[in-house]
Motif scaffolding. Sequence first.
Motif, mmCIF file in Angstrom:
data_model
loop_
_atom_site.group_PDB
_atom_site.id
_atom_site.type_symbol
_atom_site.label_atom_id
_atom_site.label_comp_id
_atom_site.label_asym_id
_atom_site.label_seq_id
_atom_site.Cartn_x
_atom_site.Cartn_y
_atom_site.Cartn_z
ATOM 1 N N SER A 35 37.743 148.911 50.906
ATOM 2 C CA SER A 35 37.181 147.774 50.168
ATOM 3 C C SER A 35 38.285 146.799 49.761
ATOM 4 C CB SER A 35 36.429 148.253 48.932
ATOM 5 O OG SER A 35 35.303 149.003 49.319
ATOM 6 N N GLY A 38 39.437 145.022 52.822
ATOM 7 C CA GLY A 38 38.429 144.042 53.214
ATOM 8 C C GLY A 38 38.528 142.774 52.389
ATOM 9 N N GLU A 39 38.774 142.923 51.096
ATOM 10 C CA GLU A 39 38.931 141.750 50.232
ATOM 11 C C GLU A 39 40.150 140.934 50.639
ATOM 12 O OE1 GLU A 39 39.080 143.349 46.283
ATOM 13 O OE2 GLU A 39 36.981 143.994 46.342
ATOM 14 N N SER A 79 34.330 141.888 56.235
ATOM 15 C CA SER A 79 33.010 142.321 55.778
ATOM 16 C C SER A 79 32.716 143.748 56.235
ATOM 17 C CB SER A 79 31.927 141.354 56.261
ATOM 18 O OG SER A 79 31.810 141.387 57.659
ATOM 19 N N GLN A 82 34.521 145.997 53.807
ATOM 20 C CA GLN A 82 33.912 145.993 52.475
ATOM 21 C C GLN A 82 32.565 146.700 52.463
ATOM 22 O OE1 GLN A 82 34.106 141.724 51.738
ATOM 23 N NE2 GLN A 82 35.532 142.097 50.061
#
Length: 160
Positions: A35, A38-39, A79, A82
């Motif tokens: 996550s 991904g950010e 995406s 995430q």
Amino acid sequence: MDQVQEAKDQAREKIQEAGGQARGRVRDEVDRRSSEAGERVTAAASDARSVGEELRRQGKDRPAELADRAASRAERVGSYLQESDADRILGDVEDFGRRQPWAVVAGAFAIGFVASRFLKASSRDRYQASHSAVNGSGANRQALGGPPLIGDYPAPSRRP
């Protein structure tokens, strides 16, 4: 005999429980890190999109198009990271490894090579730092009565 079997069963249960806990921790860590990654990738995609817009304003359409394509791909990867859970990511990695085993081997080799270079460089720095601290360097070494150094080695002594 029943006590031995009971002890084996208890040991097996403890091992399975520990393995389950370890798998749970790995999944949680993969979820968290994917996550976060991904950010970061999504933020980089946004930056690439801004670069593309600026290039387009400057009349540089071809580089702008390349920046937009890179941004689109980065957004998809961001995406995916995430939105995917650890099981999906690990499953996709396993599938890729089955489809492209040589790519996995090449990647492992590259990571190992980079790690070995890093370790070699850092060990040389640690050696030189500890060598200087123990033996002294330059004027400090000579002031303590030691011979001067040439590189890491004492200079040859001059005997009359």
